[in-house]
Design a protein around this motif. Structure first.
Motif, short mmCIF file in Angstrom:
data_model
loop_
_atom_site.label_atom_id
_atom_site.label_comp_id
_atom_site.label_asym_id
_atom_site.label_seq_id
_atom_site.Cartn_x
_atom_site.Cartn_y
_atom_site.Cartn_z
N GLU A 132 -16.98 2.28 -3.26
CA GLU A 132 -16.23 3.21 -3.30
C GLU A 132 -15.76 4.22 -4.47
O GLU A 132 -15.98 5.51 -4.74
CB GLU A 132 -15.02 3.81 -2.40
N PRO A 185 -5.31 1.65 -6.10
CA PRO A 185 -4.90 3.41 -6.36
C PRO A 185 -5.28 3.93 -7.63
O PRO A 185 -5.89 3.52 -8.64
CB PRO A 185 -3.90 3.67 -7.09
N CYS A 186 -6.61 5.54 -7.40
CA CYS A 186 -7.48 5.89 -8.03
C CYS A 186 -7.84 7.66 -7.56
O CYS A 186 -6.64 8.08 -6.83
CB CYS A 186 -8.89 5.89 -7.34
N ARG A 187 -7.97 8.28 -9.02
CA ARG A 187 -7.90 9.42 -8.59
C ARG A 187 -8.71 10.09 -9.24
O ARG A 187 -9.96 9.73 -10.02
CB ARG A 187 -6.81 10.38 -10.13
N ARG A 224 -8.41 -2.88 -2.25
CA ARG A 224 -8.02 -1.24 -2.50
C ARG A 224 -6.86 -1.47 -4.22
O ARG A 224 -6.44 -2.02 -3.58
CB ARG A 224 -7.31 -0.88 -1.26
N GLU A 247 1.13 -0.86 -0.24
CA GLU A 247 -0.01 0.43 -0.13
C GLU A 247 1.41 1.36 0.04
O GLU A 247 2.20 0.75 0.01
CB GLU A 247 -0.88 0.61 1.32
N LYS A 297 -2.15 13.24 -6.02
CA LYS A 297 -1.82 12.28 -5.15
C LYS A 297 -3.33 11.15 -4.65
O LYS A 297 -4.15 11.79 -5.75
CB LYS A 297 -2.55 12.90 -4.10
N LEU A 298 -2.67 9.71 -5.06
CA LEU A 298 -3.91 8.69 -5.28
C LEU A 298 -4.50 7.85 -3.97
O LEU A 298 -3.61 8.46 -2.60
CB LEU A 298 -3.11 8.09 -6.40
N GLU A 299 -5.60 8.07 -4.00
CA GLU A 299 -6.48 7.19 -2.83
C GLU A 299 -6.20 6.30 -3.10
O GLU A 299 -6.56 5.31 -4.43
CB GLU A 299 -7.92 7.92 -2.74
N TRP A 300 -6.24 5.24 -2.59
CA TRP A 300 -6.43 3.67 -2.23
C TRP A 300 -8.31 2.85 -1.75
O TRP A 300 -8.51 3.25 -0.78
CB TRP A 300 -5.32 3.02 -1.58
N LEU A 301 -9.05 3.30 -2.79
CA LEU A 301 -10.80 2.36 -2.91
C LEU A 301 -10.61 1.35 -3.04
O LEU A 301 -10.00 0.81 -3.97
CB LEU A 301 -11.43 4.00 -3.79
#
Length: 338
Positions: free
Chosen positions: A165, A245-247, A243, A136, A157-161
């Protein structure tokens, strides 16, 4: 009297000349002394400058050596961590599941499914979703987080969704029947070779091969999934959380097409499993589709170069087309790349 006067004047003149000569000599000696002192001061200054430069050069050299040593130690540490992660993945079911027969292969899949079921039962008792802390954050994105890959860094910056979600519409792990066109869209990563191989799986024999690779075929409430890949003749079990990596609420790698919602999760899980085995998503940049197809099947792949001499001969004679039709009729996996 006149003579005495002349003698006195002559004596005074000589005394005056001697005094002037003495003054000139004293001035010359003083100038020489001052010149020697100035030269000595200049030599001292040059010596100080030389010593200062040597000190600075020595400090720079020590600093470079220290930084290089720290970088080397960091690379070794990260390589050791990646190797340990790969070993943990290899040994996740107690032993390396080397399959030599179809029966052994099926048994290995069942054992892996049992292991995932135990893990899911544990998280159900805790009422907490599974989170894979070994893969992660920045270390999962980059080979060296201190020197991030430009194509990934530019995403911001990437989110782990989790799928629930970033995807509000209906989705499945593996959809029955052939996948829709464009289901495996390359994202912001140079892994077209892997995406091409994934796309081939989606159109092949109702995705039976996919069901052997992604062993959890239904949505896991606790985010637990398993992928089996064959590296160097050894089948490796890879346990994943869901999860990704998303943007802007959308996956940035496989399935990045913003005009389409993700309806199947298996391409994203295969890409993530590959990245986990190799240590990071950045590690997937550059490759060959036939190697990925071999990893999916446990077989071996062949690459035909159409621009080389033999390839041109086979293409001109029609042999290549006949071979491709034969391989297609025999249900081999076929992909192409540039």
């Amino acid at each position: 009297r006149e003579r005495k006067e002349r003698e006195r004047q002559e004596r005074e003149r000589k005394e005056r000349e001697e005094a002037e000569a003495a003054q000139r000599r004293a001035k010359t000696e003083r100038e020489k002394r001052e010149a020697r002192e100035a030269l000595e001061r200049m030599r001292k200054r040059q010596e100080e400058v030389r010593r200062k430069k040597e000190k600075e050069e020595r400090e720079r050299k020590e600093r470079r050596e220290r930084e290089e040593r720290e970088r080397r130690q960091k690379r070794e540490r990260e390589e050791r961590e990646r190797r340990e992660r790969r070993e943990r993945n290899d040994n996740s079911s107690g032993k390396k599941p080397v399959s030599t027969t179809p029966e052994q292969h099926i048994d290995a899949i069942k054992r892996f499914q049992d292991e995932l079921a135990k893990l899911e039962k544990y998280h159900e008792s805790k009422q907490t979703a599974f989170r894979d802390a070994s893969f992660e954050g920045e270390s999962a994105l980059h080979v060296d987080p201190s020197r991030p890959d430009k194509s990934i860094r530019n995403l911001g910056k990437l989110e782990w969704l989790r799928p629930s979600e970033f995807n509000k519409s209906a989705f499945e792990v593996i959809k029955n029947g052939p996948s829709e066109d464009g289901f495996a869209c390359q994202g912001s990563l140079g892994d077209c070779w892997l995406v091409s191989a994934i796309a081939v799986l989606g159109y092949h024999d109702q995705k039976e091969l996919v069901k052997d690779i992604v062993v959890r075929k239904r949505i896991s409430k606790w985010g637990i999934y398993g992928v089996r890949l064959c590296f160097n003749g050894v089948w490796t079990n890879v346990i994943l959380d869901d999860r990704l990596p998303c943007r802007y609420g959308h996956p940035v790698f496989v399935g990045r097409d913003l005009n389409k919602r993700v309806k199947e999760l298996w391409p994203l899980f295969i890409e993530k499993a590959y990245a986990k085995v190799f240590g990071s998503y950045e590690s997937l940049k550059g490759g060959n589709s036939h190697l990925a197809l071999a990893t999916f099947t446990g077989g071996f792949g062949e690459c035909i170069f159409t621009q080389k001499k033999q390839g041109k001969i086979d293409a001109a004679s029609g042999k290549m087309w006949k071979d491709m039709k034969k391989w297609h009729d025999q249900h081999h996996l076929l992909a192409c790349g540039t």
